[in-house]
Design an enzyme around this catalytic site. Structure first.
Site, mmCIF file in Angstrom:
data_model
loop_
_atom_site.group_PDB
_atom_site.id
_atom_site.type_symbol
_atom_site.label_atom_id
_atom_site.label_comp_id
_atom_site.label_asym_id
_atom_site.label_seq_id
_atom_site.Cartn_x
_atom_site.Cartn_y
_atom_site.Cartn_z
ATOM 1 C CG HIS A 55 -33.997 33.571 -35.299
ATOM 2 N ND1 HIS A 55 -34.641 32.270 -36.035
ATOM 3 C CD2 HIS A 55 -33.663 33.855 -35.050
ATOM 4 C CE1 HIS A 55 -32.969 31.757 -36.024
ATOM 5 N NE2 HIS A 55 -32.270 33.160 -35.379
ATOM 6 C CG ASP B 290 -27.267 30.632 -40.838
ATOM 7 O OD1 ASP B 290 -26.223 31.853 -41.128
ATOM 8 O OD2 ASP B 290 -28.227 30.202 -39.506
ATOM 9 N N GLY C 199 -26.879 33.891 -36.439
ATOM 10 C CA GLY C 199 -26.490 35.368 -35.565
ATOM 11 C C GLY C 199 -26.478 35.402 -33.709
ATOM 12 C CB SER C 200 -25.301 37.968 -32.081
ATOM 13 O OG SER C 200 -24.177 38.269 -32.978
ATOM 14 N N GLY C 201 -27.404 36.496 -30.518
ATOM 15 C CA GLY C 201 -28.898 36.482 -30.329
ATOM 16 C C GLY C 201 -28.816 35.413 -29.018
ATOM 17 C CG HIS C 202 -29.148 32.546 -31.393
ATOM 18 N ND1 HIS C 202 -30.825 32.932 -30.462
ATOM 19 C CD2 HIS C 202 -28.853 33.100 -32.125
ATOM 20 C CE1 HIS C 202 -31.035 33.543 -32.306
ATOM 21 N NE2 HIS C 202 -30.390 33.275 -32.697
#
Length: 334
Positions: free
Chosen positions: A220, A111, A55-58
């Site tokens: 998360h 994932d 996911g994005s955001g990392h």
């Protein structure tokens, strides 16, 4: 929620469009799909390719580790969400150069499901695929159940080791073996001081009082092992390293690489204060630091906090760690 963005639903796409616009010499899209990003340089024939995703955001995880001596392609999901199997498959096809593909990513259910499906798709095109899951977070499962642990900032070490081995033309079996050896010798634990806000949700991922911190929280916002009143950084580092060192264990006389990683809103000054204490603890235990990394390597949007990772080294891992690598987000000449 205060964020420098346009529409929340466009956050991931516009992030990647900005990265591609800034670094066209290094990265390019597959089929003009912002979810599929690969190296822009020419493929090396018969080199095993490395694919990752999440996911994005990392940032810089995962996209930031696509480059020379690192991964060859990445599939990007929405913030904290897995990308699709179809997108992963498209990346596999583009980066494959005849020697197979290694899927290297963190141990998260979505994932795992989608990379597994992508492997099935690739096999129908006669692309050999192996996978290694990064499972470095000691707070997420007890000793003896390492296969249940989450992949967090230790992903960086896995990319660095596997990417260097791929550039040295390890075959697929040997590359999987050395990547797994790296994972088996990485341990990480973090601490969170504040939550973050997922743009499309518009609210904090969890709540925590101003005078509290959570030891062992995931990237998360997954629950950690203890919520407590704020402690000094020396106390926090002691707690984290005690857990990490006893878990492998890391014994007197070994060499390690250490990563002190900021989660998104922690100044580098604070990370260096943490490293100061970490280096003291390791020295007192007879553990030699071979190569330190301090900075933001795996973040959680604007979460405040940090994690510490140790990679126990042998001669092979030390050699691979030393090899050059570069991407728009990470450069190492030696």
């Amino acid at each position: 929620m205060k964020k420098l963005m346009n529409k929340p639903e466009d956050f991931a796409r516009e992030t990647i469009e900005g990265i591609i616009a800034a670094h066209p010499e290094s990265l390019k899209l597959v089929n003009n799909d912002f979810r599929c990003v690969v190296r822009a340089d020419e493929k090396k024939k018969n080199k095993v390719a490395i694919a990752t995703g999440g996911g994005s955001g990392h940032l810089p995880t995962f996209l930031g580790y696509v480059g020379y001596g690192l991964a060859d392609g990445v599939t990007v999901g929405n913030v904290f969400a897995s990308p699709s199997a179809e997108a992963m498959y498209e990346v596999d096809k583009v980066i494959s150069s005849g020697a197979g593909v290694l899927h290297l990513y963190g141990n998260y259910g979505g994932d795992m499901l989608n990379f597994g499906m992508a492997s099935d798709f690739a096999s129908m095109d006669d692309i050999l695929v192996e996978e290694v899951l990064v499972t470095d977070d000691v707070a997420s499962a007890p000793k003896g159940e390492e296969n249940k642990r989450r992949g967090v900032a230790g992903l960086f070490f896995a990319y660095k080791i596997a990417g260097a081995a791929a550039e040295k033309m390890y075959d697929l079996k040997a590359l999987k073996t050395v990547a797994q050896k790296a994972v088996d010798n990485i341990r990480t634990m973090g601490v969170a001081l504040t939550p973050c806000i997922v743009p499309e949700a518009g609210k904090a991922t969890f709540s925590i009082a101003d005078n509290e911190m959570e030891i062992g929280m995931g990237i998360h916002g997954e629950p950690g092992i203890k919520r407590c009143e704020m402690k000094t950084v020396d106390e926090v580092v002691q707690i984290i390293l005690d857990k990490i060192i006893e878990d492998l264990p890391y014994t007197s006389g070994v060499e390690v690489s250490i990563l002190v990683n900021g989660l998104g809103a922690t100044p580098k000054e604070e990370l260096y204060i943490a490293y100061r204490k970490a280096s003291e603890i390791l020295k007192n235990k007879g553990i030699k630091i071979y190569k330190p990394y301090i900075g933001e390597y795996a973040t959680s949007l604007e979460m405040a906090g940090m994690s510490i990772s140790l990679l126990k080294l042998d001669d092979e891992l030390k050699d691979l760690l030393d090899k050059p690598a570069y991407s728009p987000f990470f450069q190492q000449l030696r």
